[in-house]
Design a protein around this motif. Structure first.
Motif, PDB file in Angstrom:
ATOM      1  N   ARG A  32      17.654  -4.368  12.651  1.00  8.11           N
ATOM      2  CA  ARG A  32      16.701  -5.463  12.516  1.00  8.11           C
ATOM      3  C   ARG A  32      16.314  -5.583  11.057  1.00  8.11           C
ATOM      4  NH1 ARG A  32      12.046  -4.212  16.756  1.00  8.11           N
ATOM      5  NH2 ARG A  32      11.071  -3.991  14.747  1.00  8.11           N
ATOM      6  N   GLY A  33      15.940  -6.729  10.631  1.00  7.63           N
ATOM      7  CA  GLY A  33      15.503  -6.921   9.249  1.00  7.63           C
ATOM      8  C   GLY A  33      14.148  -6.278   9.021  1.00  7.63           C
ATOM      9  N   ASN A  34      14.095  -5.212   8.184  1.00  3.34           N
ATOM     10  CA  ASN A  34      12.835  -4.507   7.890  1.00  3.34           C
ATOM     11  C   ASN A  34      12.167  -5.151   6.689  1.00  3.34           C
ATOM     12  OD1 ASN A  34      13.177  -2.663   9.920  1.00  3.34           O
ATOM     13  ND2 ASN A  34      14.176  -1.146   8.618  1.00  3.34           N
ATOM     14  N   PRO A  35      10.944  -5.565   6.828  1.00  6.75           N
ATOM     15  CA  PRO A  35      10.243  -6.083   5.655  1.00  6.75           C
ATOM     16  C   PRO A  35       9.938  -4.924   4.698  1.00  6.75           C
ATOM     17  CG  PRO A  35       8.779  -6.037   7.559  1.00  6.75           C
ATOM     18  CD  PRO A  35      10.152  -5.647   8.035  1.00  6.75           C
ATOM     19  N   ALA A  36       9.573  -5.232   3.470  1.00  7.88           N
ATOM     20  CA  ALA A  36       9.329  -4.205   2.452  1.00  7.88           C
ATOM     21  C   ALA A  36       8.148  -3.314   2.825  1.00  7.88           C
ATOM     22  CB  ALA A  36       9.073  -4.852   1.103  1.00  7.88           C
ATOM     23  N   LEU A  37       7.126  -3.868   3.445  1.00  9.18           N
ATOM     24  CA  LEU A  37       5.947  -3.092   3.796  1.00  9.18           C
ATOM     25  C   LEU A  37       5.636  -3.319   5.270  1.00  9.18           C
ATOM     26  CD1 LEU A  37       3.626  -1.315   2.646  1.00  9.18           C
ATOM     27  CD2 LEU A  37       2.328  -3.411   2.380  1.00  9.18           C
ATOM     28  N   THR A  38       5.857  -2.310   6.045  1.00  7.58           N
ATOM     29  CA  THR A  38       5.575  -2.437   7.472  1.00  7.58           C
ATOM     30  C   THR A  38       4.098  -2.174   7.714  1.00  7.58           C
ATOM     31  OG1 THR A  38       6.010  -0.124   7.938  1.00  7.58           O
ATOM     32  CG2 THR A  38       7.889  -1.637   8.057  1.00  7.58           C
ATOM     33  N   SER A  39       3.650  -2.463   8.886  1.00  6.35           N
ATOM     34  CA  SER A  39       2.244  -2.243   9.201  1.00  6.35           C
ATOM     35  C   SER A  39       1.917  -0.758   9.207  1.00  6.35           C
ATOM     36  CB  SER A  39       1.906  -2.880  10.545  1.00  6.35           C
ATOM     37  OG  SER A  39       2.685  -2.287  11.574  1.00  6.35           O
ATOM     38  N   ARG A  40       2.882   0.060   9.625  1.00  6.71           N
ATOM     39  CA  ARG A  40       2.638   1.521   9.612  1.00  6.71           C
ATOM     40  C   ARG A  40       2.476   2.036   8.192  1.00  6.71           C
ATOM     41  NH1 ARG A  40       6.813   4.064  14.013  1.00  6.71           N
ATOM     42  NH2 ARG A  40       5.763   3.259  15.878  1.00  6.71           N
ATOM     43  N   ALA A  41       3.320   1.530   7.297  1.00  5.03           N
ATOM     44  CA  ALA A  41       3.230   1.956   5.900  1.00  5.03           C
ATOM     45  C   ALA A  41       1.910   1.498   5.286  1.00  5.03           C
ATOM     46  CB  ALA A  41       4.411   1.414   5.100  1.00  5.03           C
ATOM     47  N   ALA A  42       1.463   0.307   5.633  1.00  7.59           N
ATOM     48  CA  ALA A  42       0.189  -0.190   5.106  1.00  7.59           C
ATOM     49  C   ALA A  42      -0.967   0.665   5.600  1.00  7.59           C
ATOM     50  CB  ALA A  42      -0.008  -1.648   5.522  1.00  7.59           C
ATOM     51  N   ILE A  43      -0.939   0.997   6.876  1.00  5.90           N
ATOM     52  CA  ILE A  43      -2.000   1.844   7.440  1.00  5.90           C
ATOM     53  C   ILE A  43      -1.971   3.218   6.779  1.00  5.90           C
ATOM     54  CG2 ILE A  43      -2.767   3.032   9.526  1.00  5.90           C
ATOM     55  CD1 ILE A  43      -1.884   0.534  11.082  1.00  5.90           C
ATOM     56  N   LEU A  44      -0.782   3.774   6.560  1.00  2.00           N
ATOM     57  CA  LEU A  44      -0.652   5.075   5.897  1.00  2.00           C
ATOM     58  C   LEU A  44      -1.201   5.010   4.475  1.00  2.00           C
ATOM     59  CD1 LEU A  44       0.402   7.976   6.007  1.00  2.00           C
ATOM     60  CD2 LEU A  44       2.584   7.110   5.137  1.00  2.00           C
ATOM     61  N   ALA A  45      -0.903   3.921   3.765  1.00  2.00           N
ATOM     62  CA  ALA A  45      -1.402   3.774   2.400  1.00  2.00           C
ATOM     63  C   ALA A  45      -2.924   3.689   2.393  1.00  2.00           C
ATOM     64  CB  ALA A  45      -0.797   2.532   1.755  1.00  2.00           C
ATOM     65  N   VAL A  46      -3.498   2.953   3.332  1.00  2.00           N
ATOM     66  CA  VAL A  46      -4.954   2.846   3.409  1.00  2.00           C
ATOM     67  C   VAL A  46      -5.584   4.202   3.724  1.00  2.00           C
ATOM     68  CG1 VAL A  46      -6.842   1.860   4.769  1.00  2.00           C
ATOM     69  CG2 VAL A  46      -4.978   0.398   3.998  1.00  2.00           C
ATOM     70  N   VAL A  47      -4.979   4.960   4.616  1.00  2.00           N
ATOM     71  CA  VAL A  47      -5.504   6.277   4.977  1.00  2.00           C
ATOM     72  C   VAL A  47      -5.430   7.224   3.781  1.00  2.00           C
ATOM     73  CG1 VAL A  47      -5.063   8.314   6.407  1.00  2.00           C
ATOM     74  CG2 VAL A  47      -5.080   6.050   7.452  1.00  2.00           C
ATOM     75  N   VAL A  48      -4.306   7.210   3.063  1.00  2.00           N
ATOM     76  CA  VAL A  48      -4.155   8.076   1.887  1.00  2.00           C
ATOM     77  C   VAL A  48      -5.191   7.708   0.825  1.00  2.00           C
ATOM     78  CG1 VAL A  48      -2.619   8.639  -0.031  1.00  2.00           C
ATOM     79  CG2 VAL A  48      -1.750   8.660   2.290  1.00  2.00           C
ATOM     80  N   CYS A  49      -5.394   6.408   0.596  1.00  2.72           N
ATOM     81  CA  CYS A  49      -6.402   5.977  -0.383  1.00  2.72           C
ATOM     82  C   CYS A  49      -7.804   6.394   0.058  1.00  2.72           C
ATOM     83  CB  CYS A  49      -6.343   4.469  -0.576  1.00  2.72           C
ATOM     84  SG  CYS A  49      -4.889   3.940  -1.489  1.00  2.72           S
ATOM     85  N   ALA A  50      -8.100   6.266   1.331  1.00  2.94           N
ATOM     86  CA  ALA A  50      -9.417   6.664   1.829  1.00  2.94           C
ATOM     87  C   ALA A  50      -9.644   8.160   1.647  1.00  2.94           C
ATOM     88  CB  ALA A  50      -9.563   6.274   3.305  1.00  2.94           C
ATOM     89  N   ILE A  51      -8.627   8.945   1.922  1.00  5.94           N
ATOM     90  CA  ILE A  51      -8.750  10.401   1.735  1.00  5.94           C
ATOM     91  C   ILE A  51      -8.951  10.725   0.266  1.00  5.94           C
ATOM     92  CG2 ILE A  51      -7.484  12.578   1.863  1.00  5.94           C
ATOM     93  CD1 ILE A  51      -6.271  11.567   4.503  1.00  5.94           C
ATOM     94  N   ALA A  52      -8.174  10.070  -0.605  1.00  9.51           N
ATOM     95  CA  ALA A  52      -8.308  10.329  -2.045  1.00  9.51           C
ATOM     96  C   ALA A  52      -9.700   9.949  -2.532  1.00  9.51           C
ATOM     97  CB  ALA A  52      -7.239   9.554  -2.814  1.00  9.51           C
ATOM     98  N   LEU A  53     -10.200   8.806  -2.093  1.00  6.99           N
ATOM     99  CA  LEU A  53     -11.536   8.384  -2.517  1.00  6.99           C
ATOM    100  C   LEU A  53     -12.632   9.280  -1.949  1.00  6.99           C
ATOM    101  CD1 LEU A  53     -11.214   4.507  -2.322  1.00  6.99           C
ATOM    102  CD2 LEU A  53     -11.328   5.934  -4.368  1.00  6.99           C
TER     103      LEU A  53
END
Length: 156
Positions: A32-53
């Motif tokens: 299937r055509g994978n977009p550059a940023l999936t919803s899982r990756a976005a959620i992971l990025a938000v979680v990592v940023c929240a932990i860092a902050l």
């Protein structure tokens, strides 16, 4: 009825295989055509940023407290050295022979059974005494007072 139940999974498998073949023929490679940023990756990025902050402030406070502790330990070491010096000075002042030496050296006191001499060299200028380094110093206060009394006593 039993044959219909067996035929349904076969039909479903055949249908899936047919879709896969169509996808391969379209050049998709079966993916299937994978977009550059999936919803899982976005959620992971938000979680990592929240932990860092959430960890940034406590880490900063920890580092500041460690620095403060180091500064206080340094000040404590200086205070301990000062206390040791004062204790040594107290022991010196408790020693009778030290007090006698200092009274003789600083105040020019003499014991009754000892002859003391004060050597006055005439090398200094009027009202000025020379130190060991050769720099002139102010005369003692009593000398200045006596000179002012003599000056006031002279006729004009």
């Amino acid at each position: 009825m039993a044959q219909d139940e067996k035929a349904r999974p076969r039909a479903a498998r055949a249908e899936r295989a047919e879709r896969a073949e169509r996808a391969e023929s379209e050049g998709d490679g079966g993916r299937r055509g994978n977009p550059a940023l999936t919803s899982r990756a976005a959620i992971l990025a938000v979680v990592v940023c929240a932990i860092a902050l959430s960890l940034a402030y406590p880490v900063r406070e920890y580092i500041a407290q460690r620095k403060e502790i180091a500064d206080l330990e340094h000040k404590e070491g200086l205070a301990r050295r000062h206390v040791d010096e004062l204790a040594q000075r107290k022991r010196q002042l408790g020693d009778k022979s030290y007090i006698e030496r200092e009274a003789t050296r600083r105040l020019h006191y003499c014991r009754p059974d000892v002859k003391c001499y004060i050597v006055l060299d005439g090398g200094g200028s009027e009202g000025q005494q020379t130190r060991k380094g050769g720099t002139p110093s102010r005369p003692p206060w009593y000398e200045t007072l006596w000179r002012s009394v003599e000056a006031a006593d002279r006729p004009r």
